[in-house]
Structure formats: C-alpha cells, structure tokens
Enzyme design. Structure first.
Site, PDB file in Angstrom:
ATOM      1  N   ARG A  37      56.541  23.660  41.050  1.00  0.00           N
ATOM      2  CA  ARG A  37      57.400  24.712  40.474  1.00  0.00           C
ATOM      3  C   ARG A  37      56.848  25.029  39.105  1.00  0.00           C
ATOM      4  NH1 ARG A  37      63.898  25.337  40.468  1.00  0.00           N
ATOM      5  NH2 ARG A  37      63.295  26.016  42.549  1.00  0.00           N
ATOM      6  N   HIS A  39      59.136  32.921  45.599  1.00  0.00           N
ATOM      7  CA  HIS A  39      59.872  31.708  45.988  1.00  0.00           C
ATOM      8  C   HIS A  39      59.864  31.606  47.524  1.00  0.00           C
ATOM      9  CE1 HIS A  39      62.308  28.283  45.669  1.00  0.00           C
ATOM     10  NE2 HIS A  39      63.451  28.789  45.255  1.00  0.00           N
ATOM     11  N   GLN A  74      62.409  29.369  49.663  1.00  0.00           N
ATOM     12  CA  GLN A  74      63.771  29.899  49.761  1.00  0.00           C
ATOM     13  C   GLN A  74      63.893  30.858  50.937  1.00  0.00           C
ATOM     14  OE1 GLN A  74      66.460  29.054  47.693  1.00  0.00           O
ATOM     15  NE2 GLN A  74      67.508  30.071  49.381  1.00  0.00           N
ATOM     16  N   ASP A 112      70.973  37.456  43.473  1.00  0.00           N
ATOM     17  CA  ASP A 112      70.482  36.269  42.760  1.00  0.00           C
ATOM     18  C   ASP A 112      70.900  36.452  41.302  1.00  0.00           C
ATOM     19  OD1 ASP A 112      69.147  33.946  42.029  1.00  0.00           O
ATOM     20  OD2 ASP A 112      67.138  34.816  42.138  1.00  0.00           O
ATOM     21  N   CYS A 156      70.563  32.366  46.706  1.00  0.00           N
ATOM     22  CA  CYS A 156      69.727  31.161  46.735  1.00  0.00           C
ATOM     23  C   CYS A 156      70.312  30.016  45.912  1.00  0.00           C
ATOM     24  CB  CYS A 156      68.312  31.489  46.271  1.00  0.00           C
ATOM     25  SG  CYS A 156      68.202  31.943  44.529  1.00  0.00           S
ATOM     26  N   ARG A 169      67.314  24.641  53.291  1.00  0.00           N
ATOM     27  CA  ARG A 169      66.096  24.341  52.534  1.00  0.00           C
ATOM     28  C   ARG A 169      65.466  23.053  53.063  1.00  0.00           C
ATOM     29  NH1 ARG A 169      65.447  26.388  47.358  1.00  0.00           N
ATOM     30  NH2 ARG A 169      63.415  25.358  47.539  1.00  0.00           N
TER      31      ARG A 169
END
Ligand code: CP
Ligand code: NVA
Length: 304
Positions: A106, A133, A136, A223, A262, A290
């Site tokens: 990340r 991402h 996700q 988001d 998310c 996930r």
C-alpha cells in the site's frame, strides 16, 4: 488457473476470463470456509505486506487469508524497514524476492508499486495506491455477483470523487460489461486514460448530476471525499450537499438497488447513516469479501 500477468497493480492486467475465474473461485472458497473446509493451498508460502498508509480491511484480510491458506504473512510498516532510511524501492524489491513468495504493498505514488513490481521476481499486488485499488474491486464484483446473480448488463452509478477506487472500478466494469454513470463535481473526474480505454467496452457516462447518474442504477457506490493522500486538503465543500448518497437519491435507482462503499466511511458526508446502515446496504458483505477475493487472487498469482 494460469494467468499471464505476474502482478496486479490496476486491475487492467486481468483479462475477462482471469477476472471471472478469480471471482468464481472466491465464491467457492467462501462457501468452503463456511462449511469448515479450508485447503492449505499456500502451505509454506510467505506474503510480505508493506504499508506506507494505515489500513484495517486490507491488512487483516490479507493476513487472515494467508493464514487460512496455510501460509504466513509479514506486516512491514514502511516506517520500520530500511525504506524509511533511504534504501531504494529497487533494492528492497530485490531483497524481498529472495525471502518471500509474494508482496502486497500500500503506497502513496502508484509509480512506487510499479517500481516494486519491475524489480521483483515474485508477484506484487497493489493494496491501494493514489491511483488504483484493484483488490477492492475484486471484492466488489464478487459482492455484485452474489447479490445480483450476474454482472453483464447491470448499471453501476459512482457518486462523489473520481478517485483510486473509481479508476479500478471502471476497469472492472469494462471487463465484466457493467455500464457505468459517474457523477462528480467538476475537477474530480476519474483518470482520463482509464475512461478512454474503458469507453470502448461499455456505456460509460461522466456526469455532474448525481440524480441523473443513479437513474435505473442497480448498484450505487460512493467513497470518502477525502482519500488518505488528500488528507491535508479541505475538499468536502466541493461535494456537499449535492454529492451525498442519501435516501432521496437511493429512491431514484431501481427499487432493489444495492449500496456499496469500500470503507472507511464518514456518515453524514458521502453517505447518510440511514443509507449505509439501511436495508439496501451490502457494505459488510463487501468488506468480508476482501478476504475471499484476495485468497483467490493469491492462489491465481502463485499458480497453485
Ligand atoms: N477498503 C479498504 O481498503 O480498507 P482499509 O483502508 O481499511 O484497508
Ligand atoms: N479512496 C480511499 C480508499 C480507502 C480504502 C483512500 O485512498 O483513502
């Protein structure tokens, strides 16, 4: 399952069959786990997890997933390894390639995860960069498939910031034939390159009107207005009140539309508590998925 790509950095690396294969295997792994079946498919494999930014879901789902598959995960905060003292990403990549089997990172700049991937002999997974991402979206597509029993032919409305999650969502929808309407304030559109590539495959509309975007939508997604890499900027006023997903907006979508996010979420900003905690919200299944989606991803990348 044999995939051509070594890494997963944006989601665009996966062709349609690879993507659908991962989603279907994730659904199978989830069913197996619920029955108490968990095969040690990644026995003796080690995952290194590099975090430049905080995480709850990514960290816990990758580590738990690796454990459930019989492997091992190392949590490497970027502040606690020599990267912090100036060792290059290239040298870190070459070193880790000699110890572990797969890396999830990340990072802030997307370029950093690209450099990591270029300098490793092992698969690299982007666990969120400022631009993408992909993990996700694997979980999101899996969740949509579970809830709607199909992917192709659906319509997804993205409301708010055209951010990293949105960019990977566009790739994911383009590959699975989900049409998209994206409503952002002016200046907050997703990546032009991603939009142009994906427009060839689906009906993809960039709008500034959330009500128009959610019309006939089967899935409504938002988001945070303030992603981790934007934390020092005050951009909330550019979004509120118009770009908030609330009950009034949800009513403009199809009656059985699902709401996705998310997480982490800010109730009262991008979404009201009534929507995220309401009956159309699937955010907890989305978060759970996930785990299953990333297990299927690691199994596919490690070709086991
Ligand atoms: N959705 C997501 O990636 O959550 P975390 O930031 O908690 O990992
Ligand atoms: N867009 C958000 C997603 C967090 C999981 C961010 O980058 O902070």
């Amino acid at each position: 399952m044999r995939m051509k790509t070594k890494d997963l950095l944006t989601l665009n690396e996966l062709n349609k069959n690879d993507l659908l294969g991962i989603i279907n295997n994730a659904i199978k792994l989830k069913k197996d786990l619920k029955k108490g079946v968990s095969k040690p498919l990644l026995k003796n494999k080690t995952l290194a997890m590099i975090f430049q930014k905080p995480s709850t879901r990514t960290r816990v789902s990758f580590e738990t997933g690796m454990f459930q598959l019989g492997g091992h995960a190392l949590n490497l905060s970027a502040d606690e390894i020599q990267l912090k003292r100036g060792e290059t990403i290239e040298d870190t990549a070459k070193t880790l390639s000699r110890y572990v089997d797969i890396i999830m990172a990340r990072v802030y700049s997307h370029e950093e995860v690209e450099i990591l991937a270029k300098n490793t002999t092992i698969p690299v997974i982007n666990g969120l960069s400022d631009s993408f991402h992909p993990c996700q979206i694997l979980a999101d597509l899996m969740t949509i498939k579970e809830k709607k029993k199909r992917l192709a032919g659906l319509k997804l409305a993205w409301i708010g910031d055209g951010n990293n999650v949105c960019n990977s969502m566009i790739y994911g929808c383009a590959k699975t034939s989900i049409d998209m309407s994206i409503a952002t304030p002016k200046g907050y559109e997703p990546s032009k390159q991603v939009v142009n590539e994906s427009k060839k495959h689906i009906d993809l509309q960039l709008l500034n009107d959330p009500e128009l975007a959610v019309k006939d939508a089967d899935i409504v997604v938002t988001d945070t207005f303030v992603s981790i890499h934007h934390q020092s900027t005050d951009r909330t006023n550019d979004f509120l009140p118009y770009f908030q997903v609330n009950s009034k907006l949800m009513k403009k979508a199809v009656p059985d539309a699902i709401f996705m996010h998310c997480l982490p979420a800010k109730r009262g900003q991008e979404v009201t508590a009534e929507v995220i905690d309401g009956s159309q919200s699937v955010v907890w299944d989305e978060a759970e998925n996930r785990l299953h989606a990333q297990k299927a991803l690691m199994v596919a990348l490690l070709r086991v």
